[in-house]
Design a protein around this motif. Sequence first.
Motif, PDB file in Angstrom:
ATOM      1  N   TRP A   1      84.076  61.690   1.183  1.00  0.00           N
ATOM      2  CA  TRP A   1      82.366  61.390   0.645  1.00  0.00           C
ATOM      3  C   TRP A   1      82.392  59.763   0.413  1.00  0.00           C
ATOM      4  CZ3 TRP A   1      78.859  64.894  -1.412  1.00  0.00           C
ATOM      5  CH2 TRP A   1      79.914  66.464  -0.965  1.00  0.00           C
TER       6      TRP A   1
ATOM      7  N   THR B   1      80.257  57.455  -2.484  1.00  0.00           N
ATOM      8  CA  THR B   1      79.284  57.608  -3.138  1.00  0.00           C
ATOM      9  C   THR B   1      78.864  56.190  -3.696  1.00  0.00           C
ATOM     10  OG1 THR B   1      80.843  59.163  -3.625  1.00  0.00           O
ATOM     11  CG2 THR B   1      80.023  57.747  -5.469  1.00  0.00           C
TER      12      THR B   1
ATOM     13  N   SER C   1      76.312  60.703  -4.204  1.00  0.00           N
ATOM     14  CA  SER C   1      76.989  61.088  -3.005  1.00  0.00           C
ATOM     15  C   SER C   1      76.910  61.816  -1.823  1.00  0.00           C
ATOM     16  CB  SER C   1      78.484  61.853  -3.133  1.00  0.00           C
ATOM     17  OG  SER C   1      78.891  60.790  -4.654  1.00  0.00           O
TER      18      SER C   1
ATOM     19  N   ARG D   1      78.728  63.102   1.930  1.00  0.00           N
ATOM     20  CA  ARG D   1      80.253  63.779   3.022  1.00  0.00           C
ATOM     21  C   ARG D   1      79.876  63.028   4.195  1.00  0.00           C
ATOM     22  NH1 ARG D   1      81.028  69.193   1.005  1.00  0.00           N
ATOM     23  NH2 ARG D   1      79.770  70.079   2.591  1.00  0.00           N
TER      24      ARG D   1
END
Lengths: 290, 290
Positions: free
Chosen positions: A9, A11, A22, A24
């Motif tokens: 992730w 963030t 966030s 992915r």
Amino acid sequence: MHVLDDKQWFTEVADIAGSAFSLRYRRKLHQERSGFQTIAVYETEHFGNLMVIDGFTMLSSRENFLYHEMLAHPVLLTHPAPRRVAIIGGGDCGTLREVLKHDGVQEATQIDIDERVTRVAEDFFPELTACSRDPRAKLLFDDGIKWIGAASAGSLDVIIIDSTDPVGPAEGLFTLDFYRDCRRALANDGMLVQQSESPLYHLDIIAAMHQDLDRAGFGAVQPLFFPQTIYPSGWWSATMASVRAPMPDFRRAEADALPDNEYYNADIHAAALAQPEFVRRRLAGLASSN
Amino acid sequence: MHVLDDKQWFTEVADIAGSAFSLRYRRKLHQERSGFQTIAVYETEHFGNLMVIDGFTMLSSRENFLYHEMLAHPVLLTHPAPRRVAIIGGGDCGTLREVLKHDGVQEATQIDIDERVTRVAEDFFPELTACSRDPRAKLLFDDGIKWIGAASAGSLDVIIIDSTDPVGPAEGLFTLDFYRDCRRALANDGMLVQQSESPLYHLDIIAAMHQDLDRAGFGAVQPLFFPQTIYPSGWWSATMASVRAPMPDFRRAEADALPDNEYYNADIHAAALAQPEFVRRRLAGLASSN
């Protein structure tokens, strides 16, 4: 300590609000330290490529249209006949692309301090940078504050300030002195627009910018609101100012005739001008010099 | 694996978009398993209290006004004279509070399947639940689908569907059968509004709902758009439908006269009706039975 899951992730934490967003990603495509900042690019699962500068999300393939269309079209369709446009920042060329959709624009000069942003965008956001081959486009890699300070008085119709947040290299772009220089560089019917952060998180910044633009001699100031998923709070703003007061009405028919927009149209332009009650109350409380 | 920092975070992952939204919290105030779902409340750093149901953020003290004002006011100011209102779901009483700001409303019946949501809201969101002492308010804890199915034909002016996402207990609220029952329960100038997820993440849901409301015999269907920081993508929608076509214009003067709003006013109402280009194109492509 908080663990999202076993995937990768990216963030961004917004400390001012104790929130985080966030995305992915499948892999990190690029990372470098330019002379000015750290530039990274991720291949996300569902947002296409994501450019991150100094840990702050800048743009994603999926939804940069929101920001770029809203930074370019409202100001260009409110100015009566914009021909000479300067973009301060905007190294990814996304705003430039939108500016060049306007046939009346004869010169669009982009001044970004960091050439590496443009070179990285050429690799990972070619759909944005392709427009730089337009003969009306001019890419400079220079300090936008100095460039505006040195511009001839009255030499520009529209200035678009497409910068990072008001910390770090972009701090000087959120000052009364800079707005005075912009005012001087603009012709008598000139206009300016600047990204102005989140209505929910940064109302103080919006209010201060409003007041500083007023003090710098702009005749009318007007915020614009629009969604932006990857920016803190998912809700963003830009602030538009015109030398003349009142600000002219925008050209509705031309707004609906612009090609290839994903977000912007005439109804959306009108909608962006609507002020939420909490914003309206705050801005109504500002002293005006007009 | 991804670690935010060493503080406590509540995170909701939106798998469909590979995104996540997180709020930092000081402590968990409450958690219980009701007969229907898991209800949790966190004291966040900057969003006040946060209610979470089955892992999905429901509302925060800081910005629930966006959702609740937009679910209640546009439909009530578009219906010519709403007196009898039903709220399906909405156990936190936030929508009810907004409905009761309308003096013309004589009866507001809230039907939530889970009484525990209301009891937990009484403890942690008392500013929302206080309105339930209004003599026009009636709180029922029952299955909203059955309740609408059993309502007398033409007995309601406005139905507000303030539900969780279309998975789990709320699934039946996003169906053609349910919309047909709503149509039957509404008077001839009746209207309905339902939360309809994120324009960026769930355009399929918005389009399907649009089409199903049309098939269920509503004469006009219109989506509304607004920011909502804690919901996936930070951008949300509701879908409004009226038995009569075309949908009446809303009452601007009354919109600006409503007390104590943080987001809603007449300009914001008009703004919420504007359709982003990508939405407009998608909805224009739907077959209409009208």
